[in-house]
Design an enzyme around this catalytic site. Sequence first.
Site, PDB file in Angstrom:
ATOM      1  N   LYS A  71       1.141  -1.631   0.323  1.00  0.00           N
ATOM      2  CA  LYS A  71      -0.073   0.185  -0.306  1.00  0.00           C
ATOM      3  C   LYS A  71       1.037   1.168   0.108  1.00  0.00           C
ATOM      4  O   LYS A  71       2.130   1.378   0.791  1.00  0.00           O
ATOM      5  CB  LYS A  71      -1.113   0.191   1.539  1.00  0.00           C
ATOM      6  CG  LYS A  71      -1.388   1.289   1.350  1.00  0.00           C
ATOM      7  CD  LYS A  71      -3.023   0.508   0.908  1.00  0.00           C
ATOM      8  CE  LYS A  71      -3.837   2.172   0.231  1.00  0.00           C
ATOM      9  NZ  LYS A  71      -3.473   2.779  -0.758  1.00  0.00           N
ATOM     10  N   LYS A 120       5.280   1.642  -3.231  1.00  0.00           N
ATOM     11  CA  LYS A 120       5.379   2.920  -3.287  1.00  0.00           C
ATOM     12  C   LYS A 120       5.847   3.110  -4.839  1.00  0.00           C
ATOM     13  O   LYS A 120       7.059   1.843  -5.065  1.00  0.00           O
ATOM     14  CB  LYS A 120       6.964   4.048  -3.310  1.00  0.00           C
ATOM     15  CG  LYS A 120       6.565   5.559  -3.182  1.00  0.00           C
ATOM     16  CD  LYS A 120       5.320   6.255  -2.090  1.00  0.00           C
ATOM     17  CE  LYS A 120       4.632   7.150  -1.990  1.00  0.00           C
ATOM     18  NZ  LYS A 120       4.132   7.759  -1.054  1.00  0.00           N
ATOM     19  N   ASP A 138       0.061  10.432  -4.541  1.00  0.00           N
ATOM     20  CA  ASP A 138       1.385  11.497  -4.443  1.00  0.00           C
ATOM     21  C   ASP A 138       1.162  12.291  -4.988  1.00  0.00           C
ATOM     22  O   ASP A 138       0.229  13.099  -5.392  1.00  0.00           O
ATOM     23  CB  ASP A 138       1.965  10.458  -4.174  1.00  0.00           C
ATOM     24  CG  ASP A 138       3.814  10.704  -2.891  1.00  0.00           C
ATOM     25  OD1 ASP A 138       2.931  10.349  -1.998  1.00  0.00           O
ATOM     26  OD2 ASP A 138       4.095  11.133  -3.204  1.00  0.00           O
TER      27      ASP A 138
HETATM   28  N1  GLU Z   1       0.976   9.164  -0.873  1.00  0.00           N
HETATM   29  C1  GLU Z   1       0.306   9.073   0.563  1.00  0.00           C
HETATM   30  C2  GLU Z   1       1.711   9.127   1.899  1.00  0.00           C
HETATM   31  O1  GLU Z   1       2.966   8.803   1.506  1.00  0.00           O
HETATM   32  C3  GLU Z   1      -0.643   8.054   0.499  1.00  0.00           C
HETATM   33  C4  GLU Z   1      -0.600   6.432   0.539  1.00  0.00           C
HETATM   34  C5  GLU Z   1      -1.695   6.024   0.416  1.00  0.00           C
HETATM   35  O2  GLU Z   1      -3.132   6.421   0.183  1.00  0.00           O
HETATM   36  O3  GLU Z   1      -1.953   4.787   0.013  1.00  0.00           O
HETATM   37  O4  GLU Z   1       1.368   8.225   2.650  1.00  0.00           O
END
Ligand code: GLU
Length: 448
Positions: free
Chosen positions: A93, A129, A169
């Site tokens: 995730k 990511k 993101d």
């Molecule tokens: N990009 C966000 C973070 O850095 C959210 C990631 C998500 O919701 O999966 O946590």
Amino acid sequence: MVAIDEKLEGVYATVLHRSPGELEFHQAVREVFESLGLVVAKNPSYLAEGLLERICEPERQIIFRVPWTDDKGQVHVNRGFRVEFNSALGPYKGGLRFHPSVNLGIIKFLGFEQIFKNSLTGMPIGGGKGGSDFDPKGRSEGEIMRFCQSFMTELYRHLGEHTDVPAGDIGVGGREIGYMFGQYKRITNRYEAGVLTGKGIAWGGSLVRTEATGYGATFFVKEMLETRGDAMEGKKVVVSGAGNVAIYTVEKVQQLGGKVIAMSDSGGCLVDQDGIDLALIKDIKNNRRERISQYAKERTGAHHYAEGSIWSVPCDIAMPSATQNELTGRDAAILIRNGVKAVGEGANMPSTPEAIRLFLEAKVLFGPGKAANAGGVATSALEMQQNASRDSWTFETTEKRLSEIMRNIHSSCANMADEYGAPGNYVLGANIAGFKRVADAMRALGVV
Ligand code: GLU
């Protein structure tokens, strides 16, 4: 630089050797390792079982070509990434970042941080990511859509609601998630809502997801202030950035009675000592998609500075919510000299190691990103819960869940810091609490 325990040096040397030149990844690993000395001294089996080594090596790294055609018929090629770092606690995730600075090292640092952040939420989510070096700036709707479709045409085969669940993101918001979800649905012929989070409310999204990172970071700062009998009321706050995280940080700070006096974007910094007018910022950024310098043209008393650091604006609370390494040791020294009381990281790794060291030495309340900005991904996990039960919750219910999660994250970090003899050190607390939950799960799952 803080030393890392000699027992961890060998593992760290392997990280440097295996991933040459990935400076941000090295920085993120080092920061966690600096906190783990006492943990491995108390529990030598973490090292003996190779858990440190395994946690630093992604389970899978996917790199792919993303070809697309612009409005003039010109072909472009970008590079796509998805680093599936750790699935001990749940499906991978983490967000997707579209920005020209993206490379493997950036995605790996973000994925590594995400493992610990997601662990701290207490929810069933692993860490990953992804993203691309695509620059959305100046691109038309059609170009953005074709890029997202091409990106998903490769990525879809690696995803699934039980496998890997991306979100947004930097450079990826509701619009991009929509185009990617549409392409995923078309290729797979499945309405699999739980495969992406940050969706629109009409098609499987969760209320509060848009606001969650900024709201969560503000809740975290509120919790930190309360440990010193203090509150947000009447505080002067500086929030860097002008994206989703920054905007909803400003909103929650204002709701809690704080006064935001500065924001920024890559074109410079905006100061309004009367307090930022958030409706105007939202109109400029979200509707008109203009730069924040526009604000100063429309508000007397506001000033825009193309040069200089936002951190030289005197404030009680600093909330770096733009990007990595945006707040240096020099900036930290200025903030401390100006009497800053608390720092809450809305972005991922926005403070350099030197800045963190100075804040901790000066006993400034410092909420590291992997704890303070975990509200975004935690609300993504709430979105997954709603999708799994084909339900949707009210704004009030979801926001209440978010604030409880942030309170729990705060207390796990604070308790862990106490247990390890460093009361008030949220960096140590977050790293240890995040690490332990993942490492214990990995141990239970065997050498896999
Ligand atoms: N990009 C966000 C973070 O850095 C959210 C990631 C998500 O919701 O999966 O946590």
